[in-house]
Write an enzyme that holds these catalytic residues in place. Structure first.
Site, mmCIF file in Angstrom:
data_model
loop_
_atom_site.group_PDB
_atom_site.id
_atom_site.type_symbol
_atom_site.label_atom_id
_atom_site.label_comp_id
_atom_site.label_asym_id
_atom_site.label_seq_id
_atom_site.Cartn_x
_atom_site.Cartn_y
_atom_site.Cartn_z
ATOM 1 N N ARG A 219 0.851 -1.296 0.163
ATOM 2 C CA ARG A 219 -0.158 0.090 -0.033
ATOM 3 C C ARG A 219 0.702 1.136 -0.147
ATOM 4 O O ARG A 219 1.566 1.628 0.968
ATOM 5 C CB ARG A 219 -0.856 0.035 1.132
ATOM 6 C CG ARG A 219 -1.794 -1.167 1.367
ATOM 7 C CD ARG A 219 -3.029 -1.166 0.513
ATOM 8 N NE ARG A 219 -3.982 -2.194 0.537
ATOM 9 C CZ ARG A 219 -5.083 -2.432 1.123
ATOM 10 N NH1 ARG A 219 -5.696 -1.540 1.909
ATOM 11 N NH2 ARG A 219 -5.741 -3.810 1.040
ATOM 12 N N GLU A 221 0.343 4.374 0.931
ATOM 13 C CA GLU A 221 -0.081 5.099 1.669
ATOM 14 C C GLU A 221 0.984 5.826 2.372
ATOM 15 O O GLU A 221 1.735 5.372 3.078
ATOM 16 C CB GLU A 221 -1.056 4.506 2.299
ATOM 17 C CG GLU A 221 -2.392 3.942 1.732
ATOM 18 C CD GLU A 221 -3.221 3.016 2.599
ATOM 19 O OE1 GLU A 221 -2.703 2.752 3.645
ATOM 20 O OE2 GLU A 221 -4.465 2.692 2.192
ATOM 21 N N ARG A 227 0.961 2.056 13.527
ATOM 22 C CA ARG A 227 -0.027 1.017 13.221
ATOM 23 C C ARG A 227 0.136 0.770 11.739
ATOM 24 O O ARG A 227 -0.968 -0.022 11.220
ATOM 25 C CB ARG A 227 -1.272 0.982 13.797
ATOM 26 C CG ARG A 227 -2.293 2.216 13.350
ATOM 27 C CD ARG A 227 -3.488 2.126 14.245
ATOM 28 N NE ARG A 227 -4.402 3.273 13.606
ATOM 29 C CZ ARG A 227 -5.512 3.193 13.724
ATOM 30 N NH1 ARG A 227 -5.944 2.385 14.437
ATOM 31 N NH2 ARG A 227 -6.404 4.274 13.397
ATOM 32 N N HIS A 228 0.748 1.523 10.762
ATOM 33 C CA HIS A 228 0.847 1.450 9.424
ATOM 34 C C HIS A 228 2.056 0.936 8.925
ATOM 35 O O HIS A 228 2.983 1.377 9.315
ATOM 36 C CB HIS A 228 0.556 2.566 8.815
ATOM 37 C CG HIS A 228 -1.303 2.900 9.080
ATOM 38 N ND1 HIS A 228 -1.339 3.890 9.982
ATOM 39 C CD2 HIS A 228 -2.222 2.604 8.045
ATOM 40 C CE1 HIS A 228 -2.891 4.017 9.957
ATOM 41 N NE2 HIS A 228 -3.348 3.165 8.821
ATOM 42 N N GLU A 366 -8.678 -1.316 13.748
ATOM 43 C CA GLU A 366 -9.259 -2.367 12.816
ATOM 44 C C GLU A 366 -8.309 -3.516 12.597
ATOM 45 O O GLU A 366 -7.069 -3.164 12.375
ATOM 46 C CB GLU A 366 -9.570 -1.664 11.514
ATOM 47 C CG GLU A 366 -10.260 -2.715 10.558
ATOM 48 C CD GLU A 366 -10.044 -2.075 9.190
ATOM 49 O OE1 GLU A 366 -10.063 -2.496 8.036
ATOM 50 O OE2 GLU A 366 -10.352 -0.702 8.803
ATOM 51 N N SER A 369 -11.196 -6.760 7.454
ATOM 52 C CA SER A 369 -12.511 -6.194 6.718
ATOM 53 C C SER A 369 -12.712 -7.287 5.821
ATOM 54 O O SER A 369 -12.167 -8.091 5.272
ATOM 55 C CB SER A 369 -11.966 -4.861 5.912
ATOM 56 O OG SER A 369 -13.064 -4.352 5.120
ATOM 57 N N ARG A 417 -0.888 -6.633 12.724
ATOM 58 C CA ARG A 417 -1.835 -6.306 13.596
ATOM 59 C C ARG A 417 -2.386 -7.174 14.533
ATOM 60 O O ARG A 417 -2.682 -6.976 15.628
ATOM 61 C CB ARG A 417 -3.203 -5.395 12.803
ATOM 62 C CG ARG A 417 -2.571 -4.139 12.163
ATOM 63 C CD ARG A 417 -3.706 -3.299 11.608
ATOM 64 N NE ARG A 417 -3.370 -2.180 11.113
ATOM 65 C CZ ARG A 417 -4.016 -0.878 10.946
ATOM 66 N NH1 ARG A 417 -5.478 -0.892 11.236
ATOM 67 N NH2 ARG A 417 -3.770 0.136 10.458
#
Length: 443
Positions: A219, A221, A227-228, A366, A369, A417
């Site tokens: 990703r 991002e 946490r990323h 989270e 998903s 996570r």
């Protein structure tokens, strides 16, 4: 030189009462040397723990004694001798050596301390990860991560899932958006895959019925948080003839099983980290999106409107609410607005504004998903277009829906996570061997 010449036992596998006078050979790193003049202790560390080598000057060869006292910490050695019970020593024994082989001498000073007596910043540890992994606490994290992934594989295999692998170099974005790493693939543009989602669904059309994958996702991002990550390990499933509630049960049962297996098989690692685990109670609480919004707004602060996504502060507020209500840290948020879920999430037939999508949450963040997927090609094309994407770019994917696609559902959960929340780790980079984030590309 054979393996038997270098090591017959790991340090944790030696029991003097069982071995008797049989010679043992351990191999590893010099963790510590304590030279007290007339007696010298050398602590040798391997993956399983530590073994103490004891040399009494008056009872042992002078050359061997001098070799031991001159050993440099973190040098690699192989030690052969006789194991004797010693309650004060690591693992309850000491080795009286006949031979010490110096296999590789370490340079000094070390990039960082390995004994735990001097703490180092995370960036320092990551810069010298090979040394950091020699710390008991670091090794413990990755022992537990291994048990997590082993439990996941066992659970899903026993539940009738086939393990598969999907491409990591793709021509089309999995979920749209711009969070992709572009690469040059010969004379064409391609991307590092952000999810195995589309390929999992194609396999449902192929009749594999139940599949799972454990693999990297990418990703692009520009998050810079605790946490990323930009490269993570995702655990994904897809199952035919299921709805979203069916796969939610699989997910919560898997998480509970993972906790059980870590408690059973990694007790020493948990103890090294000072972590006491409890198995989450199933079923997890189901909280609708509407209820989640109400919980956040009832606490004051920034108000959320229907259709807003949930940020970090909102997730914490909801998590604390669930914990106070149930005493549990894991829960689901269900019935999300269709427009804020990916194009492949199935809307409810009687209320298309809501999707059959869900997130599985830990009270701090989270974790997963998922959704029942759209299996009707016309509806899928419509949803792709509604999100401003071109269906022609998804032709390889859409083709699988035109020749008999069963109803299906699935989810993805981040391994890092899951481990991070299980152990109460503050920074996700602590549970990755060689993390990739905005600033770190080496080692």
């Amino acid at each position: 030189m054979s393996l038997a010449d270098l090591r017959t036992h790991y340090t944790a596998a030696i029991n003097p009462e069982e071995i008797g006078d049989e010679k043992v050979t351990i191999a590893g790193w010099v963790h510590e040397v304590r030279d007290l003049g007339g007696i010298c202790f050398v602590v040798v560390r391997d993956r399983t723990g530590r073994g103490q080598v004891t040399l009494v000057k008056k009872k042992i060869d002078k050359e061997l004694f001098d070799t031991a006292r001159k050993l440099v910490r973190e040098s690699v050695v192989s030690v052969t001798g006789t194991a004797k019970p010693e309650g004060k020593a690591p693992n309850g024994y000491e080795i009286i050596p006949d031979e010490i082989k110096l296999l590789n001498e370490s340079q000094s000073p070390l990039p960082m301390d390995t004994t735990g007596k001097v703490e180092a910043e995370l960036d320092t540890r990551l810069d010298s990860r090979f040394i950091d992994l020699r710390r008991e606490q670091t090794t413990a994290v990755f022992n537990i991560r291994h048990e997590v992934l082993r439990a996941v594989r066992d659970f899903l295999t026993d539940s009738g899932f086939l393990e598969t692998s999907s491409p990591k170099v793709v021509a089309t974005a999995t979920e749209g958006g711009t969070s992709l790493f572009p690469i040059t693939y010969f004379d064409r543009e391609a991307f590092l895959n952000q999810s195995p989602q589309l390929f999992k669904q194609i396999l449902m059309s192929g009749g594999l019925d139940r599949v799972f994958e454990i693999g990297p996702i990418f990703r692009a991002e520009e998050h810079d948080t605790r946490r990323h990550l930009n490269e993570a390990t995702s655990i994904d499933i897809e199952a035919s003839f299921c709805d979203h509630f069916d796969v939610m049960v699989i997910l919560e049962d898997m998480v509970a099983y993972v906790y059980e297996q870590v408690i059973e098989n990694a007790s020493a690692s948990l103890e090294a980290l000072g972590v006491e685990l409890q198995v989450p109670k199933t079923p997890f609480m189901r909280l609708t999106y509407d209820d989640a919004i109400e919980v956040v707004n009832s606490k004051g602060g920034d108000m959320l409107a229907w259709g807003d996504d949930l940020g970090t502060a909102a997730e914490h507020t909801i998590g604390e609410h669930v914990f106070k209500e149930t005493g549990e840290s894991h829960y689901f948020i269900i019935d999300w607005p269709t427009e804020i879920k990916p194009f492949y999430a199935m809307p409810y037939e009687d209320n298309p504004l809501l999707s059959k999508g869900f997130d599985m949450m830990h009270r701090t963040m989270e974790l997963s998903s998922g959704a029942q997927r759209i299996h009707i090609p016309e509806l899928l094309v419509s949803r792709i277009e509604s999100q401003g994407l071109d269906p022609e770019g998804f032709e390889f994917y859409l083709k699988a829906f035109r020749y008999g696609m069963p109803p299906h559902a699935g989810w993805g959960i981040g391994c890092e996570r899951l481990v991070m929340t299980m152990l109460g780790v503050d920074n996700i980079r602590d549970v990755v061997l060689f993390p990739r984030d905005r600033r770190r590309l080496s080692p």
